[in-house]
Design a protein around this motif. Structure first.
Motif, short mmCIF file in Angstrom:
data_model
loop_
_atom_site.label_atom_id
_atom_site.label_comp_id
_atom_site.label_asym_id
_atom_site.label_seq_id
_atom_site.Cartn_x
_atom_site.Cartn_y
_atom_site.Cartn_z
N TYR A 289 0.83 -1.21 0.00
CA TYR A 289 0.00 0.00 0.00
C TYR A 289 0.87 1.26 0.00
CZ TYR A 289 -4.04 -2.79 1.55
OH TYR A 289 -5.06 -3.69 1.65
N PHE A 290 0.30 2.35 -0.50
CA PHE A 290 0.87 3.67 -0.25
C PHE A 290 0.48 4.04 1.17
CE2 PHE A 290 0.43 3.55 -4.81
CZ PHE A 290 1.51 4.27 -5.30
N VAL A 291 1.41 4.66 1.90
CA VAL A 291 1.06 5.13 3.24
C VAL A 291 0.87 6.64 3.16
CG1 VAL A 291 1.80 5.37 5.64
CG2 VAL A 291 2.32 3.28 4.36
N ALA A 292 -0.28 7.11 3.62
CA ALA A 292 -0.58 8.54 3.58
C ALA A 292 -0.98 9.01 4.98
CB ALA A 292 -1.72 8.79 2.60
N PRO A 293 -0.79 10.29 5.25
CA PRO A 293 -1.26 10.80 6.53
C PRO A 293 -2.78 10.65 6.63
CG PRO A 293 -0.51 12.61 5.13
CD PRO A 293 -0.16 11.34 4.43
N LYS A 294 -3.26 10.41 7.81
CA LYS A 294 -4.69 10.22 7.99
C LYS A 294 -5.39 11.57 7.99
CE LYS A 294 -6.11 9.43 12.06
NZ LYS A 294 -6.40 8.89 13.37
N VAL B 280 -9.12 12.98 8.78
CA VAL B 280 -10.49 12.66 9.18
C VAL B 280 -11.34 13.93 9.15
CG1 VAL B 280 -11.93 11.52 10.88
CG2 VAL B 280 -9.53 10.91 10.68
N VAL C 273 -7.65 2.10 3.42
CA VAL C 273 -7.68 1.08 4.47
C VAL C 273 -7.15 1.70 5.76
CG1 VAL C 273 -6.82 -1.19 5.18
CG2 VAL C 273 -7.31 -0.73 2.77
N ILE D 288 -11.28 4.28 12.21
CA ILE D 288 -10.55 5.34 11.50
C ILE D 288 -9.88 6.33 12.46
CG2 ILE D 288 -12.72 6.64 11.12
CD1 ILE D 288 -11.46 7.54 8.42
N GLU D 289 -10.57 6.67 13.55
CA GLU D 289 -9.99 7.71 14.42
C GLU D 289 -8.78 7.22 15.21
OE1 GLU D 289 -13.07 6.59 14.49
OE2 GLU D 289 -13.88 6.36 16.52
N LEU D 290 -8.61 5.89 15.31
CA LEU D 290 -7.47 5.35 16.05
C LEU D 290 -6.31 4.95 15.14
CD1 LEU D 290 -9.35 3.07 18.62
CD2 LEU D 290 -8.41 5.36 18.99
N SER D 291 -6.58 4.87 13.85
CA SER D 291 -5.55 4.43 12.91
C SER D 291 -4.44 5.48 12.82
CB SER D 291 -6.19 4.22 11.53
OG SER D 291 -5.23 3.74 10.62
N TYR E 215 -2.32 5.99 10.41
CA TYR E 215 -2.19 6.55 9.06
C TYR E 215 -3.23 5.91 8.14
CZ TYR E 215 0.76 2.39 9.39
OH TYR E 215 1.23 1.14 9.68
N THR E 216 -3.21 6.33 6.89
CA THR E 216 -4.14 5.78 5.91
C THR E 216 -3.35 4.97 4.88
OG1 THR E 216 -5.64 7.65 6.17
CG2 THR E 216 -5.82 6.42 4.12
N LEU E 217 -3.82 3.76 4.58
CA LEU E 217 -3.20 2.96 3.53
C LEU E 217 -4.04 3.12 2.26
CD1 LEU E 217 -2.44 -0.31 5.55
CD2 LEU E 217 -0.82 1.51 4.92
N ARG F 94 -16.00 15.55 8.85
CA ARG F 94 -15.10 16.71 8.80
C ARG F 94 -15.73 17.81 7.94
NH1 ARG F 94 -12.38 16.08 3.50
NH2 ARG F 94 -13.22 14.13 2.79
#
Lengths: 98, 484
Positions: A91-96, A98, B139, B144-147, B149-151, B265
């Motif tokens: 996967y690409f890792v991106a900042p989350k 929300v 992913v 989501i709020e505890l992850s 980062y985002t894959l 958001r």
């Protein structure tokens, strides 16, 4: 033409939020001024009378450029990820966000 | 919950054109489901500089077909626009979509779908249909709020998506579900969509109650979820209004696991997307000839099929509508009737017994293992007296869930109807010894005879032939009567 303010400081802040770019107070001031100058240049175009001209939506005259629905080989995973700054398990890792 | 005249709902449905072999703007294969991440990408769908999108011709054909099937006016000229926003689900920092502007319109406008709600027809207007690209799949590790980062997996990015927007004509969560089911059936009949694939149909809903404000709900992933999400939202808004509080105009996110909506958001407003014509794609001119060609390829749609079912098979309207509510179900019915030409009986067994199994296990039609041959065989086994209706209703579970042929089940489980007179006579004698009082009663009272028959059935797990059992018991009672 008098230099009428077109872009406010708040609009520059909004733009920076849309672009996800953080600006310092000084940068906000500089960019606001520059954006106004750019729009000022474009005002020059207002001098041309276009009331009898059809709007152009596309610069080339082509229409209907299509491709058949035939699959081609995609990039291998390593290739796809080669430019990624951060990767994990394919996967690409991106900042989350929300 | 029935008092819902004050509820106004509009849907924005996203449907993948799953019958396409490639993505909308590049030749990457579209069969991304279950594949390792980032194995179905190319410079175009990764948004690499210098890459150029080219429109999939078949996607335009499918979109026009959908527009015709939904009674829309087809655009003469469609133009793709860039919708600009910064989020990792689109690596280009914009999504290629359509937009209603001078110079081009979405593929279809001003259509409608007729739905059946509790026996009444209702027309739901379609305001527009447009083509756009699906964003990447994100992913998160845990909630989501505890992850941390985002894959990102770009396999889904660029898959052809049809956006179908309704007018706010729906007035209950149930209507919203029925609408989505009908839409699914129509698109499946067109052969452009398979609703059984996970995430192939998703929707956002706009909902408002009298005296409230319009709230948008995002992330509804199926037509089952739409009913839950909207019911939750109606309850939430009613509660606010009852307490004299304001309903805020906002976008909320539906959380499938927690079964609630929550505030999302702060999102861009429509004008923040800075739409402009996609300079890398030229306009699409849809000629009358092209439309006619697509129209000539259009298969039979659910409403016509339902009418044909009534005409050809003599089915009641209700049966015809239920059977055509899903293409796979209608196909199954017709295949089965070919093998067992008693349409109403096949319809009954599909609509009641088969559905009962599916409902009990919370499955939908696509997960069924039963083949048309199996149901035909089950019905024949009953006709031939090999099994009773009671046994058939038991067997159907394994037929539906595991796809085991009924004849094999009958063999394996020893469920054949017992017609062996010797065996039954011996069993009856044993029961007579066990229940002397019941036998005495039975000599005078019909009801007690039923009790004795019931005992035989209990011992044989329902397999004793009822007529023979009855006859044998009465014969035995007569013998006793005479000898006393």
């Amino acid at each position: 033409m008098a230099s009428r303010k077109l872009v406010s400081l708040e609009q520059t802040e909004h733009l920076s939020w849309l672009a996800k770019v953080e600006l310092s107070e000084e940068e906000k001031r500089v960019f606001t001024e520059q954006l106004n100058r750019i729009l000022e240049f474009f005002r020059k175009l207002d001098e041309v009378d276009t009331s009898n001209v059809q709007p152009t939506y596309h610069v080339v005259e082509l229409t209907n450029v299509f491709r058949e629905d035939e699959p081609a080989s995609p990039l291998p995973q390593e290739e796809a990820l080669r430019n990624a700054a951060h990767k994990k398990n394919g996967y690409f890792v991106a900042p989350k966000i929300v | 919950m029935q008092q819902q005249q004050d509820v106004v709902i509009g849907l924005e449905v996203h449907v993948q054109l799953t019958s396409l072999k490639t993505k909308l703007f590049c030749s990457c294969p579209s069969d991304y489901r279950g594949k390792p991440p980032n194995t179905h990408t190319c410079p175009v769908c990764l948004g690499l500089p210098g890459s150029l999108p080219v429109v999939n011709k078949k996607a335009i054909e499918f979109a026009v077909m959908a527009a015709l099937a939904l009674n829309c006016q087809v655009s003469e000229r469609a133009v793709f626009f860039r919708k600009n926003y910064f989020y990792v689900d689109m690596s280009k920092n914009f999504q290629i979509s359509m937009y209603d502007r001078a110079g081009g319109t979405p593929i279809g406008r001003g259509g409608y779908v007729d739905i059946d709600v509790d026996g009444t027809r209702k027309r739901v207007r379609i305001s527009r249909i447009q083509l756009e690209e699906d964003p990447a799949r994100l992913v998160h590790l845990g909630p989501i709020e505890l992850s941390p980062y985002t894959l990102v997996d770009y396999n889904r990015a660029g898959i052809a998506l049809l956006e179908i927007v309704t007018e706010p004509d729906l007035s209950s969560p149930k209507e919203a579900r029925i609408f989505l089911q009908k839409l699914r059936s129509i698109l499946e009949h067109c052969g452009i969509f398979d609703g059984s694939l996970e995430g192939s149909m998703r929707c956002d809903a706009n909902i408002s109650l009298a005296g409230g404000a319009r709230v948008e709900i995002k992330n509804i992933t199926s037509f089952k979820e739409v009913e839950r999400a909207l019911s939750f939202e109606i309850a939430r808004q009613r509660e606010l209004l009852k307490r004299g509080q304001q309903v805020r105009r906002e976008t909320r996110h539906w959380d499938e696991d927690r079964r609630m909506t929550f505030t999302l958001r702060v999102k861009e407003e429509e004008h923040d997307y800075r739409y402009f014509p996609e300079p890398d794609l030229v306009p699409i001119v849809i000629t009358e000839d092209f439309i006619e060609r697509v129209r000539s390829m259009m298969p039979e749609l659910p409403d016509h099929r339902a009418e044909r079912f009534m005409r050809e098979y003599g089915l009641p309207e209700y049966d015809a509508r239920v059977l055509t509510s899903e293409k796979a179900l209608a196909d199954f019915f017709e295949a089965c009737v070919k093998l067992y030409p008693s349409p109403k009986k096949v319809s009954n067994w599909l609509m009641t017994d088969t559905m009962r199994v599916l409902n009990e296990y919370n499955l939908d039609w696509s997960s069924i293992k039963m083949e048309p041959e199996h149901l035909a065989e089950l019905l024949k086994l009953m006709d031939d007296g090999v099994i009773s209706i009671k046994i058939a209703k038991l067997l159907i579970f394994d037929v539906v869930l595991k796809g085991i042929p009924p004849s094999k089940l009958v063999e394996e489980k020893g469920m054949k109807r017992i017609v062996d007179e010797n065996y039954l006579s011996q069993l009856i004698e044993k029961i007579f010894r066990e229940f002397p009082k019941a036998v005495q009663d039975a000599l005078k009272d019909e009801k007690a005879v039923h009790f004795l028959v019931g005992q035989v059935m209990r011992h044989t797990k329902g397999r004793a032939d009822p007529a023979l059992t009855n006859e044998l018991i009465r014969r035995k009672l007569n013998e006793l009567q005479r000898s006393s």
